[in-house]
Design an enzyme around this catalytic site. Structure first.
Site, PDB file in Angstrom:
ATOM      1  N   LYS A  51     -19.258   1.476  -3.238  1.00  0.00           N
ATOM      2  CA  LYS A  51     -19.027   0.313  -2.368  1.00  0.00           C
ATOM      3  C   LYS A  51     -20.086   0.258  -1.274  1.00  0.00           C
ATOM      4  O   LYS A  51     -20.623  -0.810  -0.961  1.00  0.00           O
ATOM      5  CB  LYS A  51     -17.623   0.369  -1.757  1.00  0.00           C
ATOM      6  CG  LYS A  51     -16.528   0.044  -2.760  1.00  0.00           C
ATOM      7  CD  LYS A  51     -15.123   0.350  -2.262  1.00  0.00           C
ATOM      8  CE  LYS A  51     -14.138   0.213  -3.424  1.00  0.00           C
ATOM      9  NZ  LYS A  51     -12.766   0.568  -3.091  1.00  0.00           N
ATOM     10  N   GLN A  85      -9.351   3.104   1.278  1.00  0.00           N
ATOM     11  CA  GLN A  85      -9.338   3.522  -0.130  1.00  0.00           C
ATOM     12  C   GLN A  85      -7.989   4.157  -0.469  1.00  0.00           C
ATOM     13  O   GLN A  85      -7.504   5.037   0.248  1.00  0.00           O
ATOM     14  CB  GLN A  85     -10.492   4.503  -0.387  1.00  0.00           C
ATOM     15  CG  GLN A  85     -10.654   4.903  -1.835  1.00  0.00           C
ATOM     16  CD  GLN A  85     -11.031   3.747  -2.762  1.00  0.00           C
ATOM     17  OE1 GLN A  85     -11.743   2.820  -2.368  1.00  0.00           O
ATOM     18  NE2 GLN A  85     -10.542   3.780  -3.982  1.00  0.00           N
ATOM     19  N   ASP A 116      -9.149  -6.495   0.532  1.00  0.00           N
ATOM     20  CA  ASP A 116      -8.520  -5.999  -0.695  1.00  0.00           C
ATOM     21  C   ASP A 116      -7.388  -6.924  -1.159  1.00  0.00           C
ATOM     22  O   ASP A 116      -6.956  -6.854  -2.304  1.00  0.00           O
ATOM     23  CB  ASP A 116      -7.892  -4.613  -0.428  1.00  0.00           C
ATOM     24  CG  ASP A 116      -8.704  -3.469  -1.005  1.00  0.00           C
ATOM     25  OD1 ASP A 116      -9.425  -3.696  -1.987  1.00  0.00           O
ATOM     26  OD2 ASP A 116      -8.610  -2.356  -0.450  1.00  0.00           O
TER      27      ASP A 116
HETATM   28  N1  GUN Z   1      -7.852   2.347  -5.350  1.00  0.00           N
HETATM   29  C1  GUN Z   1      -7.970   1.898  -6.629  1.00  0.00           C
HETATM   30  N2  GUN Z   1      -8.393   0.632  -6.629  1.00  0.00           N
HETATM   31  C2  GUN Z   1      -8.531   0.251  -5.345  1.00  0.00           C
HETATM   32  C3  GUN Z   1      -8.947  -0.952  -4.714  1.00  0.00           C
HETATM   33  O1  GUN Z   1      -9.253  -1.970  -5.344  1.00  0.00           O
HETATM   34  N3  GUN Z   1      -8.979  -0.919  -3.344  1.00  0.00           N
HETATM   35  C4  GUN Z   1      -8.614   0.164  -2.643  1.00  0.00           C
HETATM   36  N4  GUN Z   1      -8.661   0.085  -1.321  1.00  0.00           N
HETATM   37  N5  GUN Z   1      -8.219   1.299  -3.195  1.00  0.00           N
HETATM   38  C5  GUN Z   1      -8.189   1.338  -4.540  1.00  0.00           C
END
Ligand code: GUN
Length: 284
Positions: free
Chosen positions: A52, A96, A119
């Protein structure tokens, strides 16, 4: 033989467009900013977070990183989120998941300002999505919808079968397809006659997380297959939730694993962050 839906190429095109828009904003003295919070040292999460950060850097988005130890308590994390909610240079906040067991995940997600929730996990954004008036849409399902659109696949009146009912993929993608006027069936572990349900699908979206559990010969001739699964076999090979070799003989379109849905998730995160920056700037 199915046409491959190339997520890497669609992703590349969209990231290029985002980079141009970011540059335009920069000439007006504005830089979109994303805060990424990682708690602990889950190896998969570490990889995602670094991907990211790199993606932000590549398109010119400011990436503000917080790597916190596994024993960070809930209060410290809440304080950080409150600080970021009020920070003008930050337009998106991403925590995350999963978080360490001692932290209440729902409480953390709800602390993020819905206006910076890139998100799309905050209950406000979930509500907006379900009512058909989304603000932020979760990145993986949003990426799926973009892939379908880019491939010229119209959902109106089609039978969509989603397998997997997670909050991150299955449930939101079902509502996104409903908004596009599809008839949606949402299947899960307790669904009876899964092969029969799958056989009805004009568009199958598999988000189970188990290697090749969906057999190729369950799929209707000419169906579109979207495979969200990323499963590593003992030998190290990555496979999806669908038995690709057989499915590809029957489907009209199919996403490969890797190189299908995967690359779209981070692309839509960049998109959401850019949109958020534009919205927040116009208001200030
Ligand atoms: N863990 C697995 N997929 C995601 C996601 O799309 N966003 C976040 N923040 N955590 C995750």
């Amino acid at each position: 033989m199915a046409i491959l839906i190339d997520g890497k190429s669609i992703s590349g095109k969209i990231r290029g467009e985002i980079a141009v828009e970011v540059k335009n904003l920069e000439s007006q003295g504005i830089k979109p900013g994303l805060a990424v919070i990682l708690v602990g040292d889950d190896p998969a999460s570490k990889v995602y977070v670094s991907m990211k950060e790199k993606a932000c850097h590549d398109v010119g988005i400011f990436s503000d990183e917080y790597k916190l130890p596994a024993d960070t308590d809930e209060k410290q994390l809440l304080e950080l989120i409150h600080r970021l909610n009020g920070k003008r240079e930050i337009h998106g906040i991403l925590v995350q998941l999963p978080l360490p067991k001692h932290i209440n995940e729902a409480k953390i997600v709800e602390a993020i300002s819905p206006e910076k929730d890139v998100d799309g996990f905050h209950p406000y954004n979930v509500g907006r999505l379900i009512s058909g008036k989304p603000l932020f849409q979760p990145c993986t399902p949003y990426g799926i919808m973009v892939m379908l659109k880019e491939s010229g696949i119209d959902l109106s009146g089609k039978e969509v079968v989603v397998v997997g009912r997670s909050n991150i993929v299955g449930k939101p993608v079902a509502f996104m397809c409903l908004k596009q006027n599809a008839t949606v069936t949402l299947c899960h572990t307790k669904t009876r006659n899964l092969p029969e349900k799958i056989g009805m699908a004009d568009i199958l979206i598999a988000a189970v997380g188990k290697p090749e559990v969906i057999k190729g010969d369950w799929i209707k001739e000419g169906a579109v297959v979207i495979d969200v699964g990323v499963n590593r076999l003992d030998g190290g090979k990555l496979v999806g939730d669908v038995e690709f070799s057989v499915a590809q003989q029957r489907a009209s379109y199919i996403t490969p694993v890797p190189g299908g849905v995967g690359p779209m998730t981070i692309t839509m995160l960049l998109h959401n962050t850019l949109q958020s920056a534009k919205r927040l700037i116009h208001r200030s």
